[in-house]
Design a protein around this motif. Structure first.
Motif, mmCIF file in Angstrom:
data_model
loop_
_atom_site.group_PDB
_atom_site.id
_atom_site.type_symbol
_atom_site.label_atom_id
_atom_site.label_comp_id
_atom_site.label_asym_id
_atom_site.label_seq_id
_atom_site.Cartn_x
_atom_site.Cartn_y
_atom_site.Cartn_z
ATOM 1 N N THR A 245 1.068 -1.075 0.268
ATOM 2 C CA THR A 245 0.246 -0.819 0.379
ATOM 3 C C THR A 245 0.985 1.514 0.267
ATOM 4 O OG1 THR A 245 -2.040 0.835 1.080
ATOM 5 C CG2 THR A 245 -0.090 0.405 2.286
ATOM 6 N N GLY A 246 0.155 2.382 -0.225
ATOM 7 C CA GLY A 246 1.372 3.662 -0.057
ATOM 8 C C GLY A 246 0.420 4.806 0.476
ATOM 9 N N ARG A 247 0.591 5.864 0.855
ATOM 10 C CA ARG A 247 0.375 6.667 0.604
ATOM 11 C C ARG A 247 -1.364 7.318 -0.367
ATOM 12 N NH1 ARG A 247 2.088 12.070 3.280
ATOM 13 N NH2 ARG A 247 4.506 12.137 4.396
ATOM 14 N N GLU A 248 -1.275 6.892 -1.274
ATOM 15 C CA GLU A 248 -2.654 7.131 -1.637
ATOM 16 C C GLU A 248 -3.789 6.430 -1.391
ATOM 17 O OE1 GLU A 248 -0.662 3.152 -3.595
ATOM 18 O OE2 GLU A 248 -0.111 5.239 -2.762
ATOM 19 N N GLN A 249 -3.616 5.802 -0.426
ATOM 20 C CA GLN A 249 -4.787 5.155 0.227
ATOM 21 C C GLN A 249 -4.747 5.281 1.894
ATOM 22 O OE1 GLN A 249 -4.925 0.678 0.288
ATOM 23 N NE2 GLN A 249 -6.641 0.842 1.641
ATOM 24 N N PHE A 250 -3.738 5.053 2.706
ATOM 25 C CA PHE A 250 -4.042 6.026 3.741
ATOM 26 C C PHE A 250 -3.293 7.125 4.023
ATOM 27 C CE2 PHE A 250 -3.698 1.871 4.294
ATOM 28 C CZ PHE A 250 -4.892 0.845 5.117
ATOM 29 N N ARG A 251 -4.026 7.692 3.906
ATOM 30 C CA ARG A 251 -4.122 9.512 3.759
ATOM 31 C C ARG A 251 -4.584 10.608 4.502
ATOM 32 N NH1 ARG A 251 -6.502 7.897 -0.801
ATOM 33 N NH2 ARG A 251 -7.983 9.606 -2.207
ATOM 34 N N LEU A 252 -5.024 11.371 4.805
ATOM 35 C CA LEU A 252 -5.352 12.554 5.611
ATOM 36 C C LEU A 252 -6.673 12.464 5.636
ATOM 37 C CD1 LEU A 252 -3.609 15.328 6.977
ATOM 38 C CD2 LEU A 252 -4.118 13.395 8.069
ATOM 39 N N GLU A 253 -7.102 12.422 4.152
ATOM 40 C CA GLU A 253 -8.788 12.598 3.852
ATOM 41 C C GLU A 253 -9.167 11.254 4.322
ATOM 42 O OE1 GLU A 253 -6.876 15.760 0.901
ATOM 43 O OE2 GLU A 253 -6.533 12.937 1.478
ATOM 44 N N TRP A 254 -8.573 9.545 4.434
ATOM 45 C CA TRP A 254 -9.320 8.484 4.517
ATOM 46 C C TRP A 254 -9.637 8.579 6.736
ATOM 47 C CZ3 TRP A 254 -6.877 4.992 8.677
ATOM 48 C CH2 TRP A 254 -7.276 3.549 8.562
ATOM 49 N N VAL A 255 -8.777 9.361 7.245
ATOM 50 C CA VAL A 255 -8.869 9.743 8.401
ATOM 51 C C VAL A 255 -10.184 10.734 8.849
ATOM 52 C CG1 VAL A 255 -8.067 10.699 10.575
ATOM 53 C CG2 VAL A 255 -6.220 9.335 8.924
ATOM 54 N N GLN A 256 -10.205 11.798 7.779
ATOM 55 C CA GLN A 256 -11.018 12.317 7.962
ATOM 56 C C GLN A 256 -12.093 12.090 8.187
ATOM 57 O OE1 GLN A 256 -9.420 15.885 8.304
ATOM 58 N NE2 GLN A 256 -11.317 16.255 9.366
ATOM 59 N N ALA A 257 -12.629 11.273 7.545
ATOM 60 C CA ALA A 257 -13.609 10.659 6.978
ATOM 61 C C ALA A 257 -13.866 10.045 8.631
ATOM 62 C CB ALA A 257 -14.101 9.804 5.191
ATOM 63 N N GLN A 258 -13.433 9.098 9.140
ATOM 64 C CA GLN A 258 -13.849 8.313 9.849
ATOM 65 C C GLN A 258 -13.901 9.548 11.745
ATOM 66 O OE1 GLN A 258 -14.712 5.855 10.034
ATOM 67 N NE2 GLN A 258 -13.633 5.046 7.510
ATOM 68 N N LEU A 259 -13.979 10.916 11.241
ATOM 69 C CA LEU A 259 -14.330 11.772 12.245
ATOM 70 C C LEU A 259 -15.502 12.134 12.482
ATOM 71 C CD1 LEU A 259 -10.466 13.929 12.092
ATOM 72 C CD2 LEU A 259 -11.352 12.376 13.660
ATOM 73 N N HIS A 260 -15.346 11.649 13.565
ATOM 74 C CA HIS A 260 -16.793 13.081 13.685
ATOM 75 C C HIS A 260 -17.104 14.068 14.201
ATOM 76 C CE1 HIS A 260 -19.149 8.577 15.261
ATOM 77 N NE2 HIS A 260 -18.330 9.041 14.025
ATOM 78 N N GLY A 261 -16.042 15.317 14.690
ATOM 79 C CA GLY A 261 -16.514 15.738 14.701
ATOM 80 C C GLY A 261 -15.928 16.537 15.503
ATOM 81 N N GLY A 262 -14.898 17.341 16.410
ATOM 82 C CA GLY A 262 -14.727 18.334 17.417
ATOM 83 C C GLY A 262 -13.844 17.131 18.360
ATOM 84 N N GLU A 263 -13.121 16.256 17.511
ATOM 85 C CA GLU A 263 -11.867 15.315 18.571
ATOM 86 C C GLU A 263 -10.403 16.214 18.383
ATOM 87 O OE1 GLU A 263 -14.043 12.615 15.597
ATOM 88 O OE2 GLU A 263 -12.978 14.989 15.587
#
Length: 370
Positions: A245-263
């Motif tokens: 794998t690489g950055r194209e899969q594990f990038r900040l957009e991937w993390v952001q999609a799992q955040l509910h906000g306010g963390e």
């Protein structure tokens, strides 16, 4: 006769070009090799910013941009090699060859037209340094049905295998990857997922620092167990080896999609560190549960918090640096590409089919004469 080779690599994090000057006293094996000199050559900031963006899935503006990047990266790699030789007081004519990994822009080993793309034209490096250059190591393995990654396990096996215990070499670069070295049986290897890539990216966004020195930012937060569970639910983690794998899969957009906000940013950093530790530990338990010793290298070795959490999740397993075995953890991968260049020139295969999934052993790389 003793030979000198240079290994050059810029990994997933694109945090600099690692350059290693390696002496091989024996032409037929890696025994007794010595790291004669090493350095990290920083990227020009604008070039690094563009390479990171492309590595995370950004689109090329044009074919002209691709051509320019191919040359610009090669020029930077050549400059790294020349600076290394100047540091060591060694003339280019004393070096047999350079092994250059290049900079990965895309890695797509699946689909009807699998490919991997690293830029850094070997012709430019050879011309600029006057040293024969071997590059494009990954493409032949992909052409043979493999992932083209990881390629370093063959080097790990040559230097760190033991007849007395099952071992694992864990490279903690932008992406984590294992080389499994059982006392008996085939060497295996695969990527585990993010190691430093997400930690560095999140740290940069919220602190302005390129990396989390000593894991202090992560240590200031608390693991969000619910977020960790959502991240670990990523289907890629459950895939069987061979896998990469690489950055194209594990990038900040991937993390952001799992955040509910306010963390809290510090809590997210702590959770991302725990994600790296958990995926490394889970992969080892799943694929070599009898491991006695994990030998770690890469930039993550400098993060004591990360090493502590990996060790905590692997009770009864010794977790130590490659430095214990005489290998500088910062330059193991660069040394490996020096070794791969030597294997190519000797006509010996550089891949391990059990690791990459290729149809068989292949001589890797393209040689650009001096």
């Amino acid at each position: 006769m003793s030979q000198l080779f240079i290994g050059l690599i810029s990994g997933t994090s694109a945090d600099g070009i690692d350059a290693a000057l390696v002496e091989f006293p024996d032409p037929d094996n890696a025994a007794g090799l010595q790291l004669r000199a090493a350095r990290v050559q920083p990227w020009a900031p604008v070039l690094r910013e563009r390479l990171v963006a492309l590595g995370q899935g950004g689109e090329l503006r044009s074919l002209d941009e691709l051509g320019r990047l191919d040359v610009q990266v090669a020029q930077a790699f050549a400059d790294a090699a020349l600076a290394l030789l100047e540091d060591a007081g060694i003339a280019p004519s004393a070096v047999t060859a350079i092994g250059s990994h290049g900079q990965t822009l895309r890695h797509r080993p699946h689909g009807d037209a699998p490919f991997t793309l690293q830029v850094g034209d070997g012709s430019v490096i050879a011309e600029r340094t006057g040293i024969a250059t071997v590059c494009d190591f990954r493409r032949r393995d992909v052409a043979a049905g493999g992932h083209g990654a990881p390629l370093v396990p063959a080097f790990h096996a040559a230097l760190l295998h033991s007849d007395d215990e099952d071992r694992a070499v864990l490279n903690l670069g932008g992406i984590g990857n294992y080389t499994l070295l059982p006392r008996q049986g085939a060497v295996r290897g695969f990527d585990t997922g993010p190691a430093n890539a997400l930690l560095d990216a999140w740290c940069l966004r919220h602190t302005g620092q390129a990396f989390d020195a000593d894991g202090a930012f992560a240590a200031s937060g608390r693991v969000d167990e619910a977020l960790l569970a959502r991240l670990l639910d990523e289907a890629w983690f459950a895939l069987p080896p061979p896998k990469s794998t690489g950055r194209e899969q594990f990038r900040l957009e991937w993390v952001q999609a799992q955040l509910h906000g306010g963390e809290s940013p510090a809590d997210v950093q702590a959770t991302l560190l725990e994600l790296s530790a958990a995926t490394c530990a889970d992969a080892l338990r799943a694929h070599q549960p009898g491991t006695a010793r994990v030998i770690a290298c890469g930039g993550g070795v400098r993060n004591p918090r990360l090493i502590e959490r990996i060790a905590a999740r692997l009770p009864g397993v010794a977790v130590e640096s490659t430095a214990v075995h005489g290998l500088d953890p910062d330059y193991v991968e660069a040394m490996a590409f020096a070794w791969l260049a030597r294997e190519t020139l000797a006509g010996r295969p550089g891949n391990l089919p059990a690791v990459t999934g290729a149809r068989g052993p292949r001589v890797l790389g393209v040689v650009h004469p001096a």
